[in-house]
Design an enzyme around this catalytic site. Structure first.
Site, PDB file in Angstrom:
ATOM      1  N   ARG A  52       0.779  -1.403  -0.077  1.00 17.23           N
ATOM      2  CA  ARG A  52       0.073  -0.025   0.029  1.00 17.23           C
ATOM      3  C   ARG A  52       0.768   1.142  -0.152  1.00 17.23           C
ATOM      4  O   ARG A  52       0.498   2.356  -0.273  1.00 17.23           O
ATOM      5  CB  ARG A  52      -0.874   0.072   1.234  1.00 17.23           C
ATOM      6  CG  ARG A  52      -2.065  -0.888   1.162  1.00 17.23           C
ATOM      7  CD  ARG A  52      -2.723  -0.968   2.237  1.00 17.23           C
ATOM      8  NE  ARG A  52      -3.984  -2.001   1.992  1.00 17.23           N
ATOM      9  CZ  ARG A  52      -3.732  -3.405   2.029  1.00 17.23           C
ATOM     10  NH1 ARG A  52      -2.600  -3.717   2.501  1.00 17.23           N
ATOM     11  NH2 ARG A  52      -4.804  -4.052   1.783  1.00 17.23           N
ATOM     12  N   HIS A  87      -3.621 -14.740   5.059  1.00 23.09           N
ATOM     13  CA  HIS A  87      -3.568 -14.408   3.386  1.00 23.09           C
ATOM     14  C   HIS A  87      -3.025 -15.323   2.595  1.00 23.09           C
ATOM     15  O   HIS A  87      -2.695 -15.186   1.486  1.00 23.09           O
ATOM     16  CB  HIS A  87      -3.267 -13.008   3.335  1.00 23.09           C
ATOM     17  CG  HIS A  87      -4.003 -11.872   3.836  1.00 23.09           C
ATOM     18  ND1 HIS A  87      -3.571 -10.864   4.317  1.00 23.09           N
ATOM     19  CD2 HIS A  87      -5.295 -12.118   4.349  1.00 23.09           C
ATOM     20  CE1 HIS A  87      -4.506  -9.980   4.895  1.00 23.09           C
ATOM     21  NE2 HIS A  87      -5.579 -10.723   5.032  1.00 23.09           N
ATOM     22  N   CYS A 122      -9.937 -28.503  -6.541  1.00 27.54           N
ATOM     23  CA  CYS A 122      -9.596 -29.838  -5.622  1.00 27.54           C
ATOM     24  C   CYS A 122      -8.749 -29.418  -4.612  1.00 27.54           C
ATOM     25  O   CYS A 122      -8.677 -30.585  -3.665  1.00 27.54           O
ATOM     26  CB  CYS A 122      -9.430 -30.988  -6.369  1.00 27.54           C
ATOM     27  SG  CYS A 122      -7.640 -30.836  -6.876  1.00 27.54           S
ATOM     28  N   CYS A 157      -8.197 -32.268 -11.838  1.00 27.41           N
ATOM     29  CA  CYS A 157      -9.532 -31.944 -12.010  1.00 27.41           C
ATOM     30  C   CYS A 157      -9.564 -30.680 -13.194  1.00 27.41           C
ATOM     31  O   CYS A 157     -10.785 -30.418 -13.227  1.00 27.41           O
ATOM     32  CB  CYS A 157     -10.001 -31.387 -10.782  1.00 27.41           C
ATOM     33  SG  CYS A 157      -9.627 -29.727 -10.077  1.00 27.41           S
ATOM     34  N   ASN A 199       5.022   0.041  14.563  1.00 22.62           N
ATOM     35  CA  ASN A 199       4.631   0.437  13.049  1.00 22.62           C
ATOM     36  C   ASN A 199       5.252   1.775  12.898  1.00 22.62           C
ATOM     37  O   ASN A 199       5.051   2.824  13.707  1.00 22.62           O
ATOM     38  CB  ASN A 199       3.151   0.244  12.664  1.00 22.62           C
ATOM     39  CG  ASN A 199       2.840   0.234  11.138  1.00 22.62           C
ATOM     40  OD1 ASN A 199       3.293  -0.746  10.830  1.00 22.62           O
ATOM     41  ND2 ASN A 199       2.323   1.053  10.635  1.00 22.62           N
ATOM     42  N   ASP A 247      11.764   1.956  13.528  1.00 18.21           N
ATOM     43  CA  ASP A 247      11.993   0.698  12.562  1.00 18.21           C
ATOM     44  C   ASP A 247      11.845  -0.832  13.401  1.00 18.21           C
ATOM     45  O   ASP A 247      12.335  -0.803  14.500  1.00 18.21           O
ATOM     46  CB  ASP A 247      13.606   0.914  12.369  1.00 18.21           C
ATOM     47  CG  ASP A 247      14.089  -0.212  11.235  1.00 18.21           C
ATOM     48  OD1 ASP A 247      13.731  -0.182  10.087  1.00 18.21           O
ATOM     49  OD2 ASP A 247      14.626  -1.090  11.755  1.00 18.21           O
TER      50      ASP A 247
END
Length: 253
Positions: free
Chosen positions: A41, A126, A137, A162, A225, A242
């Site tokens: 982002r 994720h 499958c 499949c 962060n 950091d």
């Protein structure tokens, strides 16, 4: 509380780690940027250069599948060269100490496993980009298998079992979140007494709900962060430094 400087913040974090019995880390892209993996982002991030391919688009369009795999193969040198950073190694130290039963991550780079976490103790919300899976499958494929067929036929291959499309084992926009991983993340968030949110912008839901869940169930919340997040106000400690420098002192402890 926002740490007034790195030194005092690290000292307070060390105290909180010492006082805690069950520590659950939750990591986002920021922990891997020092390893050479760009986030999505930020300015210059992957999504500022390439529009994300929605899951439904991937399913119905051969062109979208081809483009998706072209992008993944273009990133292969980056992922292949990446090694766990100081943040990964510090969290692996907590894991070895017995205080961290598992880790929740939004990342897809496999670096927590490489740092020493057992694969079954990495809850990947994720998915994982280091291998592929049939969306029909569920059969797993090595990326080399996919690449060989892509280069041979000039198009993204289908499953050998499949004939359904094969994609990286990641969760795309529009794709359902993995049920078992969501269940485990919920359980971990509800039973820890210290929750460490590291390198996440905390804007992607439902993943961003886990720090809130931990806090509401009585855990102390630490946010590490570089940029402010919407959950800073409820955190017990916020370190806007950091990640490698912040967690480096805990490597090997």
């Amino acid at each position: 509380m926002i740490a007034k400087d790195l030194s005092s913040g690290v000292e307070r974090l060390g105290e909180m780690i010492a006082e805690a019995s069950v520590i659950v880390p939750f990591t986002g892209a920021g922990i891997s940027t020092e390893c050479g993996i760009p986030d999505f982002r930020s300015p210059g991030g992957l999504w500022t250069r390439n529009r994300p391919i929605n899951f439904d688009e991937f399913v119905i369009s051969q062109e979208a599948r081809d483009e998706s795999w072209r992008r993944r193969f273009a990133m292969e040198p980056t992922f292949a060269a990446a090694k766990p950073g100081r943040g990964h190694r510090a969290l692996a130290s907590l894991y070895r100490s017995g205080k961290t039963p598992a880790i929740i991550t939004q990342n897809i780079d496999n670096l927590h496993q490489a740092s020493g976490f057992k694969p079954e103790d990495v809850v990947e919300l994720h998915g994982n980009t280091t291998y592929a899976r049939c969306i029909g499958c569920g059969k797993s494929f090595d990326l080399q298998w996919v690449r060989a067929r892509f280069e041979e036929h000039g198009r993204a291959p289908d499953c050998s079992a499949c004939d359904e499309p094969v994609k990286t084992a990641t969760i795309s926009f529009g794709q359902a979140m993995p049920e078992e991983e969501m269940r485990r993340a919920t359980e971990l968030s509800q039973t820890c007494d210290l929750f460490l949110a590291i390198g996440s912008s905390l804007v992607v839901w439902p993943a961003a709900g886990f720090p809130l869940m931990a806090k509401r169930n009585g855990a102390k919340l630490v946010i590490i962060n570089r940029e402010p997040t919407e959950q800073d106000d409820i955190a017990d400690l916020v370190l806007r430094y950091d990640i490698g420098e912040t967690l480096g002192p805990f490597v090997g402890n």
